[in-house]
Scaffold this active site. Structure first.
Site, PDB file in Angstrom:
ATOM      1  N   GLU A 186       0.823  -1.207   0.000  1.00 39.39           N
ATOM      2  CA  GLU A 186       0.000   0.000   0.000  1.00 39.39           C
ATOM      3  C   GLU A 186       0.864   1.267   0.000  1.00 39.39           C
ATOM      4  O   GLU A 186       0.558   2.240   0.693  1.00 39.39           O
ATOM      5  CB  GLU A 186      -0.963  -0.006   1.197  1.00 39.39           C
ATOM      6  CG  GLU A 186      -1.925  -1.184   1.168  1.00 39.39           C
ATOM      7  CD  GLU A 186      -2.876  -1.221   2.355  1.00 39.39           C
ATOM      8  OE1 GLU A 186      -4.045  -1.557   2.152  1.00 39.39           O
ATOM      9  OE2 GLU A 186      -2.441  -0.925   3.483  1.00 39.39           O
ATOM     10  N   GLU A 261      -6.253  -7.938  -0.824  1.00 42.78           N
ATOM     11  CA  GLU A 261      -6.926  -7.837   0.469  1.00 42.78           C
ATOM     12  C   GLU A 261      -8.399  -7.583   0.227  1.00 42.78           C
ATOM     13  O   GLU A 261      -8.784  -6.494  -0.209  1.00 42.78           O
ATOM     14  CB  GLU A 261      -6.326  -6.716   1.332  1.00 42.78           C
ATOM     15  CG  GLU A 261      -4.911  -6.984   1.819  1.00 42.78           C
ATOM     16  CD  GLU A 261      -4.405  -5.930   2.800  1.00 42.78           C
ATOM     17  OE1 GLU A 261      -5.232  -5.121   3.285  1.00 42.78           O
ATOM     18  OE2 GLU A 261      -3.191  -5.912   3.078  1.00 42.78           O
TER      19      GLU A 261
END
Length: 610
Positions: A186, A261
């Protein structure tokens, strides 16, 4: 027609591979590559149905149990972060033993017929202290994590090189079960330096990670966080059309497509509510994604527990500091203790619909027994103020890092001579203020509290400020600003207070404290010790509702934190950490005193605000 044994074995192995599961032979060499639309295992399309689980959050004696639960739900892959600060808690000293034995975790997954997607980026987030970075990086106040700072990169590279010795041989390219390796996590939520991302790639390649590399980002962050030429994957996006469009855009018009995710649950913050995602809603989303042929990693499949002082915290420009609870139940398909939930069974039904014809799942293992324990006597106590170590003396208050302390508490002590407004600049994160041993107030970073008006202060009074690290920030723009304790100054009526004694209270061990049978009556932080005898063991949950704020050690294990504000009110105790015979428990409470009893329940309480 005669068929050779070797040809027969190859045929059986090929049938197993079509299911996306791991071949029965750990020695069989496989290939894994990226097709235009699919992942290719031995040249054939593979849809990864993966679930996240972290070895550091699950007692080692239960790893295999949780993996069997994964297989029974229909998963063919385990996704897992690797936490740098678990493996190099002290600079230059590496630990890959016990619950930190990541290689054993990966090998066990292979034994259970599971592939692994490895996420060893030194930054993990994961509601884990400092996002996985080791605290000692902050001892140098000029070092900047997650950057091209040479000091950071040197520490980062050294860690990856040590990690590589454990994990490089376990890649699919070397006969193991690690299919892919994530090089950053991320990153688009933090910055957009493609040179930094490429340095990450080079560090991993130079260390020997020679298989498929990838990055993951939220949908809006992918433009900043992906590395051209390497597989971009998306977090949190549930619309199959948008998943494919996004990955196509940043991967040359092709896949494969992976939601790295997908959130069937969420984490909890102290003072908030327990997260809950309806099982039917989550199952419908899973069906939709699998029907589109997209691979998925559910975060979390099994969260477990964040033990010790390893919980993280969130903070951004809009939202205040928010530390996370110790339970990482996450409203996941497996609960904190590893039992199947309603969500588990609904997901299993969906996954069965997508299995190849003829493939069946193992039966779901039985629910684990639980037990209650009543009236645990806390027969001895220790006033922490009467058990202080030798202090460090300094004109100005020092941070945890300057005191060479990672976690826990520091007691700051000086003298004051007058009334007035006491102000702590940049308190990190929670403080209890005492004058001549009397508790005056608490100051909480969550609530942006940093000052108190002192009244009726006698001449030459002793000012004590007990400061707790409630968890370093693990996500967002303040990741690099994570020094703890009193990080700036303390003023009284705008005049800086000087000449401090600082007592380090890391609570790595409780051995140095002296206990007494008679309870102390001062409103001081205290340790409360008791023992209890069991003739059987089972999972149980310590009920902390009568206590204030602190942590619990049981048979030498730090079970994690509790706080009366909730929503978590119990601490999960796995059966494997209990003994037939005598058990010892020590409760630290910084807010309430006089404890004489403790009890354990046969169920958790994770959604009760006090």
């Amino acid at each position: 027609m005669k068929i050779s044994v070797n040809k027969l074995f190859s045929a059986v192995a090929s049938v197993m591979l079509l299911t996306g599961g791991l071949s029965a032979s750990a020695q069989t060499r496989h290939t894994f590559s990226l097709g235009d639309a699919d992942f290719l295992l031995d040249g054939k399309p593979m849809q990864m149905i993966s679930g996240e689980m972290h070895c550091a959050r699950v007692p080692r004696e239960y790893w295999r149990d949780r993996m069997k639960m994964a297989k029974a739900m229909g998963l063919n892959t385990i996704g897992t972060y690797v936490f740098w600060n678990a493996h190099e808690a002290v600079k230059g000293q590496f630990d890959f033993t016990g619950n930190n034995d990541i290689a054993a975790f990966v090998k066990m997954a292979q034994e259970e017929g599971l592939w692994v997607v490895l996420r060893p980026s030194p930054y993990a987030c994961a509601e884990w202290e400092f996002g996985g970075y080791p605290w000692w990086l902050l001892k140098d106040s000029t070092l900047k994590v997650r950057s091209t700072d040479p000091k950071f990169l040197a520490a980062y590279t050294n860690y990856i090189n040590h990690l590589a010795k454990q994990l490089v041989p376990l890649q699919v390219t070397h006969g193991g079960n690690i299919l892919m390796v994530q090089i950053e996590n991320e990153y688009g939520s933090y910055s957009d330096d493609k040179n930094y991302l490429d340095i990450n790639r080079k560090i991993f390649r130079d260390a020997g990670f020679d298989g498929v590399l990838f990055t993951c980002d939220g949908a809006d962050q992918m433009p900043k966080g992906y590395l051209p030429g390497y597989l971009p994957t998306v977090n949190g996006l549930e619309d199959p059309v948008k998943v494919k469009e996004l990955i196509n855009k940043y991967h040359g018009g092709k896949g494969p497509y992976y939601v790295a995710e997908w959130y069937p649950g969420w984490f909890d913050n102290w003072g908030g509510r327990h997260a809950a995602v309806p099982a039917d809603q989550a199952a419908q989303t899973l069906d939709k994604i699998l029907s589109a042929g997209i691979s998925i990693n559910m975060y979390m499949f099994h969260g477990g527990t964040t033990r010790g002082f390893m919980n993280g915290a969130n903070m951004n420009a809009k939202d205040p500091y928010a530390p996370q609870v110790s339970s990482y139940d996450y409203d996941a398909p497996l609960d904190e203790a590893g039992n199947a939930t309603e969500k588990y069974y609904k997901f299993r039904e969906i996954i069965i619909k997508h299995l190849p014809t003829g493939q069946k799942l193992p039966n779901v293992p039985a629910k684990k027994p639980t037990m209650a324990i009543s009236n645990i006597k806390l027969s001895a106590s220790a006033d922490v103020f009467n058990n202080l170590p030798k202090p460090t003396v300094s004109v100005k208050p020092l941070s945890f890092e300057d005191l060479d302390q990672a976690y826990g508490f520091v007691l700051y002590r000086t003298q004051v001579k007058s009334n007035g407004l006491l102000k702590l600049k940049d308190l990190r994160d929670y403080a209890i203020v005492y004058v001549n041993g009397k508790q005056i107030t608490t100051l909480d970073r969550r609530l942006k509290q940093d000052s108190v008006l002192l009244t009726d202060v006698p001449a030459n009074a002793t000012l004590d400020i007990l400061v707790e690290n409630n968890g370093r920030i693990n996500y967002g723009p303040y990741l690099a600003d994570n020094r703890h304790g009193i990080t700036q100054s303390v003023t009284l009526n705008n005049s800086e207070l000087l000449n401090w004694k600082m007592y380090r209270l890391p609570f790595n061990s409780l051995a140095r404290n002296t206990y007494q049978a008679k309870p102390f009556t001062n409103a001081h932080p205290g340790l409360y010790k008791g023992s209890f005898t069991l003739n059987k063991v089972a999972d149980t949950y310590l009920d902390m509702r009568q206590f204030g704020k602190g942590f619990v050690f049981l048979n030498g294990h730090n079970l994690g934190k509790y706080w009366q504000i909730g929503p978590q009110q119990t601490l999960y105790v796995p059966a494997g950490w209990l003994k037939k015979g005598q058990n010892e428990v020590v409760v630290f409470d910084e807010l309430k005193t006089g404890h004489r009893n403790l009890q354990a329940l046969d169920h958790s309480i994770l959604d009760q605000k006090m």
